[in-house]
Write a protein that holds these residues in place. Structure first.
Motif, short mmCIF file in Angstrom:
data_model
loop_
_atom_site.label_atom_id
_atom_site.label_comp_id
_atom_site.label_asym_id
_atom_site.label_seq_id
_atom_site.Cartn_x
_atom_site.Cartn_y
_atom_site.Cartn_z
N ALA A 1 -18.91 30.13 50.31
CA ALA A 1 -17.64 29.14 50.69
C ALA A 1 -16.48 29.67 51.50
CB ALA A 1 -17.41 28.05 49.89
N GLY A 2 -15.41 30.62 50.56
CA GLY A 2 -14.63 30.97 51.31
C GLY A 2 -14.87 32.15 52.06
N TYR A 3 -16.10 32.31 52.32
CA TYR A 3 -16.34 33.62 54.05
C TYR A 3 -16.66 31.60 55.00
CZ TYR A 3 -19.52 36.40 57.12
OH TYR A 3 -19.47 36.52 58.21
N ALA A 4 -17.17 31.69 54.73
CA ALA A 4 -18.02 30.18 55.69
C ALA A 4 -16.06 28.89 55.77
CB ALA A 4 -18.28 28.53 55.28
N LYS A 5 -15.30 29.13 55.26
CA LYS A 5 -14.26 28.34 55.35
C LYS A 5 -13.68 29.13 55.99
CE LYS A 5 -10.27 25.64 53.28
NZ LYS A 5 -10.78 24.74 53.61
N THR A 6 -13.91 30.54 56.00
CA THR A 6 -12.84 31.24 57.38
C THR A 6 -13.48 31.42 58.55
OG1 THR A 6 -11.93 32.60 55.07
CG2 THR A 6 -11.86 33.81 57.11
N ARG A 7 -14.59 31.28 58.84
CA ARG A 7 -15.56 32.40 59.54
C ARG A 7 -15.94 30.82 60.02
NH1 ARG A 7 -20.43 36.75 61.06
NH2 ARG A 7 -19.95 36.65 62.76
N TRP A 8 -16.78 29.86 59.60
CA TRP A 8 -17.18 28.31 60.30
C TRP A 8 -16.37 27.41 59.62
CZ3 TRP A 8 -21.36 31.74 58.69
CH2 TRP A 8 -21.39 33.05 59.45
N PRO A 9 -14.79 26.58 59.75
CA PRO A 9 -14.66 25.68 58.95
C PRO A 9 -14.82 24.34 59.56
CG PRO A 9 -12.95 26.77 61.05
CD PRO A 9 -13.97 27.73 61.11
N GLU A 10 -15.87 24.65 60.65
CA GLU A 10 -16.40 23.06 61.05
C GLU A 10 -17.28 22.37 60.22
OE1 GLU A 10 -18.54 26.10 62.76
OE2 GLU A 10 -15.82 25.38 62.92
N SER A 11 -18.05 23.50 59.64
CA SER A 11 -19.21 23.92 58.10
C SER A 11 -19.46 23.06 57.11
CB SER A 11 -20.02 24.64 58.66
OG SER A 11 -19.19 25.92 57.51
N LEU A 12 -17.73 22.94 56.31
CA LEU A 12 -17.03 22.18 55.29
C LEU A 12 -16.81 20.89 54.65
CD1 LEU A 12 -16.62 25.85 53.34
CD2 LEU A 12 -19.06 24.55 53.17
N GLY A 13 -16.07 21.44 56.18
CA GLY A 13 -14.61 20.08 56.24
C GLY A 13 -14.75 18.93 56.78
N GLY A 14 -14.07 17.89 56.78
CA GLY A 14 -13.23 16.78 57.57
C GLY A 14 -13.92 16.10 57.69
N PRO A 15 -13.92 15.14 58.12
CA PRO A 15 -15.06 13.58 58.09
C PRO A 15 -16.38 13.84 59.05
CG PRO A 15 -13.34 13.53 60.31
CD PRO A 15 -13.43 14.71 59.09
N ILE A 16 -17.02 13.01 59.24
CA ILE A 16 -18.80 13.43 58.93
C ILE A 16 -19.19 13.08 60.80
CG2 ILE A 16 -19.18 10.86 58.55
CD1 ILE A 16 -21.95 11.79 57.24
N ASP A 17 -17.99 12.10 61.15
CA ASP A 17 -17.91 11.88 62.11
C ASP A 17 -17.09 12.75 63.50
OD1 ASP A 17 -18.36 10.35 65.03
OD2 ASP A 17 -18.97 8.30 64.22
N CYS A 18 -16.98 13.43 64.09
CA CYS A 18 -16.30 14.23 65.15
C CYS A 18 -16.93 14.07 66.00
CB CYS A 18 -16.03 15.56 64.66
SG CYS A 18 -15.91 15.76 62.55
N GLY A 19 -16.69 12.61 66.67
CA GLY A 19 -17.61 12.07 67.75
C GLY A 19 -18.67 13.53 68.81
N ASP A 20 -19.26 13.07 70.04
CA ASP A 20 -20.10 14.04 70.55
C ASP A 20 -19.47 14.62 71.96
OD1 ASP A 20 -22.12 12.53 68.80
OD2 ASP A 20 -22.20 10.43 69.74
N PRO A 21 -20.11 16.00 71.20
CA PRO A 21 -20.21 16.60 73.03
C PRO A 21 -20.58 16.09 74.32
CG PRO A 21 -20.82 18.00 71.21
CD PRO A 21 -20.89 16.36 71.10
N GLN A 22 -20.33 17.22 75.33
CA GLN A 22 -21.20 16.11 76.96
C GLN A 22 -22.45 17.30 76.81
OE1 GLN A 22 -18.72 18.15 79.51
NE2 GLN A 22 -17.46 15.56 79.74
N GLY A 23 -23.57 16.55 76.93
CA GLY A 23 -25.14 17.44 76.77
C GLY A 23 -25.03 17.76 75.04
N ASN A 24 -24.84 16.34 74.13
CA ASN A 24 -25.20 16.21 72.62
C ASN A 24 -26.45 15.63 71.93
OD1 ASN A 24 -25.52 13.62 71.85
ND2 ASN A 24 -23.71 13.24 73.43
N THR A 25 -27.19 16.64 71.58
CA THR A 25 -28.23 16.28 71.31
C THR A 25 -28.44 15.43 70.59
OG1 THR A 25 -28.10 18.18 69.52
CG2 THR A 25 -29.04 18.15 71.65
N ARG A 26 -27.51 14.12 70.23
CA ARG A 26 -27.63 13.49 69.17
C ARG A 26 -29.13 12.65 68.63
NH1 ARG A 26 -23.23 8.73 66.54
NH2 ARG A 26 -24.44 8.65 64.99
#
Length: 321
Positions: A148-173
């Protein structure tokens, strides 16, 4: 503000080191026991001298050594420079194996000791089992926290924040949601079957083998069923973005469930190939179908989760529509 950020970073680094070193220390007894068994020392039964057993112990010895290296990577700066795939895959398998076992260890540990002693295992096997269980519990606690500490440093988007952050261009939703519905349907079906068997259901069970449904088998069946349900919920919430405001809980449910379904069912397939492996209580067809389905569902859920994380990372970087 800068001082607060620096303090948070220092605290996170310190906790990563504590849990990373703790995981490495916890898995060391397990590694030593596996080394001894691989070379034919202190084996509790003569059957473990069989080449298939020696091979299995050699494989788990390598996995234990890899676990120590992974724990060190989580708490040292060089770990953040490793290729993502080299970290993600073993962590996925490891958390899938360890977290469910951590919850079952207080019951499965004594049950395993009683069962093995009843089959004539050597007396020192009890002490080896205790060391094995302590190692698994220790690494099951420390490794996910270090991760968890490693991921928070390297991939912060994988742990925190709201569930809906919008959709990027060319998304695979749309692809994510289609895959998630298929996976969730399979997981619910698998979960119903496993819980039904764990609670005493006999449909699909060989009548001759009814007496072989011991506590170990029932708890593993129940654990598989519960985690299959958790994974179905998690992956549907992640792809529909409804059912939870925060990202962490459904992410953790889908991550652990997918790793558990893959690793436990793969382990069952490898165990069944041993010449001394006990016969499963299920009919052969039912056993094969549930094991293969669990493996495939775990892989598909993991792939869907990767698509979710990829799009989420792009969205948080500002690549929105």
């Amino acid at each position: 503000m800068i001082s607060t950020t620096e303090n948070q970073t220092a605290r996170l680094t310190r906790m990563r080191k504590i849990w990373g070193y703790g995981a490495a220390a916890a898995v060391s007894p397990y590694l030593l026991i596996k080394i001894a068994w691989t070379f034919g020392l202190f084996m509790p039964t003569s059957q473990m001298g069989d080449p298939s057993w020696r091979t299995a112990n050699a494989v788990t010895m390598v996995l234990a050594a890899a676990g120590i290296l992974l724990a060190m990577a989580f708490c040292r700066p060089w770990g953040e420079r490793l290729p993502s795939w080299l970290v993600v895959f073993p962590v996925w398998v490891g958390t899938g194996l360890l977290v469910p076992m951590l919850l079952l260890a207080p019951v499965l540990g004594p049950a395993a000791i009683r069962r093995d002693m009843g089959t004539g295992s050597a007396d020192y096997w009890v002490y080896e089992q205790v060391f094995v269980m302590l190692s698994l519990v220790g690494v099951g606690i420390c490794l996910p926290l270090a991760l968890a500490g490693y991921a928070k440093t390297r991939w912060p988007e994988s742990l925190g924040g709201p569930i809906d952050c919008g959709d990027p261009q060319g998304n695979t939703r749309q692809l994510q949601f289609s895959l998630a519905r298929f996976v969730a349907g399979g997981c619910i079906l698998l979960g119903v079957i496993k819980v039904f068997w764990a609670l005493g259901g006999t449909l699909g069970i060989d009548p001759v083998m009814l007496g072989d449904r011991d506590l170990w088998w029932r708890l593993l069946s129940l654990s598989t069923g519960v985690w299959a349900f958790a994974g179905a919920w998690g992956i549907l919430v992640l792809t529909s973005r409804r059912g939870s405001r925060r990202f962490l809980l459904p992410m953790a449910a889908a991550w652990i469930s997918s790793g558990m379904l893959f690793s436990y069912n793969l382990f069952n397939q490898l165990s069944a190939s041993r010449p001394d492996a006990p016969n499963a209580p299920e009919y052969p067809l039912a056993q094969v179908l549930t094991v293969e389905a669990g493996t495939v569902l775990g892989v598909m859920m993991g792939m869907t989760l990767l698509l979710v994380l990829h799009d989420r990372r792009r969205a948080l970087r500002g690549e929105s529509k």
